[in-house]
Design an enzyme around this catalytic site. Structure first.
Site, mmCIF file in Angstrom:
data_model
loop_
_atom_site.group_PDB
_atom_site.id
_atom_site.type_symbol
_atom_site.label_atom_id
_atom_site.label_comp_id
_atom_site.label_asym_id
_atom_site.label_seq_id
_atom_site.Cartn_x
_atom_site.Cartn_y
_atom_site.Cartn_z
ATOM 1 N N VAL A 7 47.765 55.163 66.808
ATOM 2 C CA VAL A 7 48.416 54.487 65.817
ATOM 3 C C VAL A 7 49.471 55.431 65.041
ATOM 4 O O VAL A 7 49.228 56.410 64.585
ATOM 5 C CB VAL A 7 47.358 54.032 64.498
ATOM 6 C CG1 VAL A 7 48.230 53.163 63.679
ATOM 7 C CG2 VAL A 7 46.267 53.362 65.068
ATOM 8 N N ASN A 9 53.677 55.745 63.638
ATOM 9 C CA ASN A 9 54.545 54.763 62.423
ATOM 10 C C ASN A 9 55.341 53.785 63.075
ATOM 11 O O ASN A 9 55.735 52.970 62.358
ATOM 12 C CB ASN A 9 55.244 55.765 61.694
ATOM 13 C CG ASN A 9 54.666 56.691 60.737
ATOM 14 O OD1 ASN A 9 54.056 56.149 59.664
ATOM 15 N ND2 ASN A 9 54.213 57.832 60.961
ATOM 16 N N THR A 10 55.713 53.781 64.325
ATOM 17 C CA THR A 10 56.465 52.743 64.939
ATOM 18 C C THR A 10 55.663 51.969 66.090
ATOM 19 O O THR A 10 55.737 50.690 65.792
ATOM 20 C CB THR A 10 57.720 53.496 65.784
ATOM 21 O OG1 THR A 10 58.336 54.198 64.895
ATOM 22 C CG2 THR A 10 58.370 52.290 66.330
ATOM 23 N N ILE A 12 51.879 50.954 68.078
ATOM 24 C CA ILE A 12 50.414 51.387 68.457
ATOM 25 C C ILE A 12 50.069 51.265 69.791
ATOM 26 O O ILE A 12 50.709 50.479 70.449
ATOM 27 C CB ILE A 12 49.415 50.151 67.830
ATOM 28 C CG1 ILE A 12 49.541 50.241 66.065
ATOM 29 C CG2 ILE A 12 47.941 50.543 67.976
ATOM 30 C CD1 ILE A 12 48.995 48.911 65.447
ATOM 31 N N ALA A 108 47.029 63.642 63.300
ATOM 32 C CA ALA A 108 45.870 63.217 64.238
ATOM 33 C C ALA A 108 46.452 63.228 65.581
ATOM 34 O O ALA A 108 46.093 63.623 66.597
ATOM 35 C CB ALA A 108 45.159 62.172 64.026
ATOM 36 N N ASP A 109 47.626 62.814 65.620
ATOM 37 C CA ASP A 109 48.252 62.417 67.004
ATOM 38 C C ASP A 109 48.704 63.803 67.512
ATOM 39 O O ASP A 109 48.555 64.149 68.761
ATOM 40 C CB ASP A 109 49.598 61.634 67.029
ATOM 41 C CG ASP A 109 50.592 62.180 65.794
ATOM 42 O OD1 ASP A 109 50.350 62.958 65.246
ATOM 43 O OD2 ASP A 109 51.791 61.393 65.815
ATOM 44 N N THR A 184 84.073 55.054 69.921
ATOM 45 C CA THR A 184 83.180 55.553 68.881
ATOM 46 C C THR A 184 81.764 55.410 69.503
ATOM 47 O O THR A 184 80.849 56.361 69.259
ATOM 48 C CB THR A 184 83.155 54.335 67.749
ATOM 49 O OG1 THR A 184 84.402 54.439 67.316
ATOM 50 C CG2 THR A 184 82.313 54.596 66.666
#
Ligand code: ATP
Ligand code: PAU
Ligand code: K
Length: 254
Positions: A7, A9-10, A12, A108-109, A184
């Site tokens: 799991v 932050n972006t 799972i 943990a990751d 750009t």
């Protein structure tokens, strides 16, 4: 079969292992407001598509760096898989000697990556994980987890440019033809892709110099491939490193 959950932050990322073989893996967005049953629908559909029944799953392991959704995910697993997950954290045997000032502070990751990395690539080792944040982990020749570096992820960096500068658009993260952009979008792509590759090489070389070692340097994470091809220090990309680490830790706790 075992079910593994990483799991972030972006995203799972979840996988099913039959013995040592990863038979299926999927990527879902991490959504802090999804309910147990909303995740349950996704999981049920994925299992159905794969032809897997919940009662074939003998155990579940989960690692998370998003505390606010832990409760939801633990209830998800109990309700839809019928198992209590093993959660990577204090009390779980990882076999890793963690030399962070406060070992509980390490994501943990990062621990899971280190466990898999040592097993598959040996030591000394640097693991670079391109996720929401980009993390570096240094594992010394004795296999001890020493620490590392955390920098803004590629997505976050690109997003900040677009958010904070009125004339800068949201761009596709892709490699431009030349380091010199003449519009750009190309200029932003150059700054992000080549700038990021340079940062990664810079940190990797500093680690090698400061510790007087020649570690293998392995990358993982959603955006690893894009940067790895431009990097002079990354040896290879292992997109499934975290899932493999979860499988290994599950085995060590059986
Ligand atoms: N093509 C793209 N263009 C712009 N941003 C992107 C692109 N692909 C991914 N991102 C962004 O990059 C970041 C990392 O995404 P990635 O898919 O690598 O996540 P991840 O490895 O699953 O991370 P975590 O484990 O932290 O959830 C996210 O912020 C994501 O929104
Ligand atoms: C750095 C992230 C966000 C990368 O996913 C995660 O590993 C985390 O929240 N770590 C906690 C801080 C640390 O590892 O020192
Ligand atoms: K990650």
């Amino acid at each position: 079969m075992i079910l593994v959950f990483d799991v972030g932050n972006t995203n799972i990322v979840l996988g099913l292992y039959k013995g040592r073989e990863l038979t299926h893996h999927w990527r879902l967005s991490t959504n802090r407001s999804s309910t147990v049953d909303e995740y349950g629908i996704l999981l049920t559909n994925l299992f159905q598509l794969a032809g897997v029944r919940a009662d074939q799953i003998e155990g579940v392991i989960l690692s998370s760096v998003v505390p606010p959704i832990m409760n939801t995910l633990e209830r998800l697993i109990v309700k839809y898989v019928g198992k209590e997950p093993l959660v990577v954290g204090p009390g779980v045997k990882t076999g890793l000697n963690i030399r962070y000032e406060n070992p509980r502070e390490v994501g943990a990751d990062r621990i899971v990556n280190a466990v898999a990395g040592i097993e598959q690539y040996g030591t000394p080792l640097v693991i670079v994980d391109f996720g929401t944040a980009t993390t570096f982990d240094y594992i010394d020749a004795t296999g001890a987890y020493i620490g590392g570096a955390i920098m803004p992820g590629i997505g976050i960096s690109a997003e900040a440019l677009y958010q904070r500068a009125a004339k800068l658009p949201r761009i596709e993260l892709a490699k431009p033809k030349s380091v010199i952009g003449r519009n750009t979008v190309a200029a932003m792509q150059s700054g992000i892709v080549y700038g990021y590759a340079g940062q990664v090489d810079g940190i990797s070389r500093r680690i090698a110099k400061e510790f007087n070692v020649t570690p293998r340097i392995i990358a993982t994470g959603g955006l690893a491939e894009l940067i790895a091809v431009e990097s002079e220090t990354i040896e290879l990309v292992d997109p499934l490193l975290t899932l493999e680490g979860l499988r290994i830790i599950y085995e060590r706790n059986k």
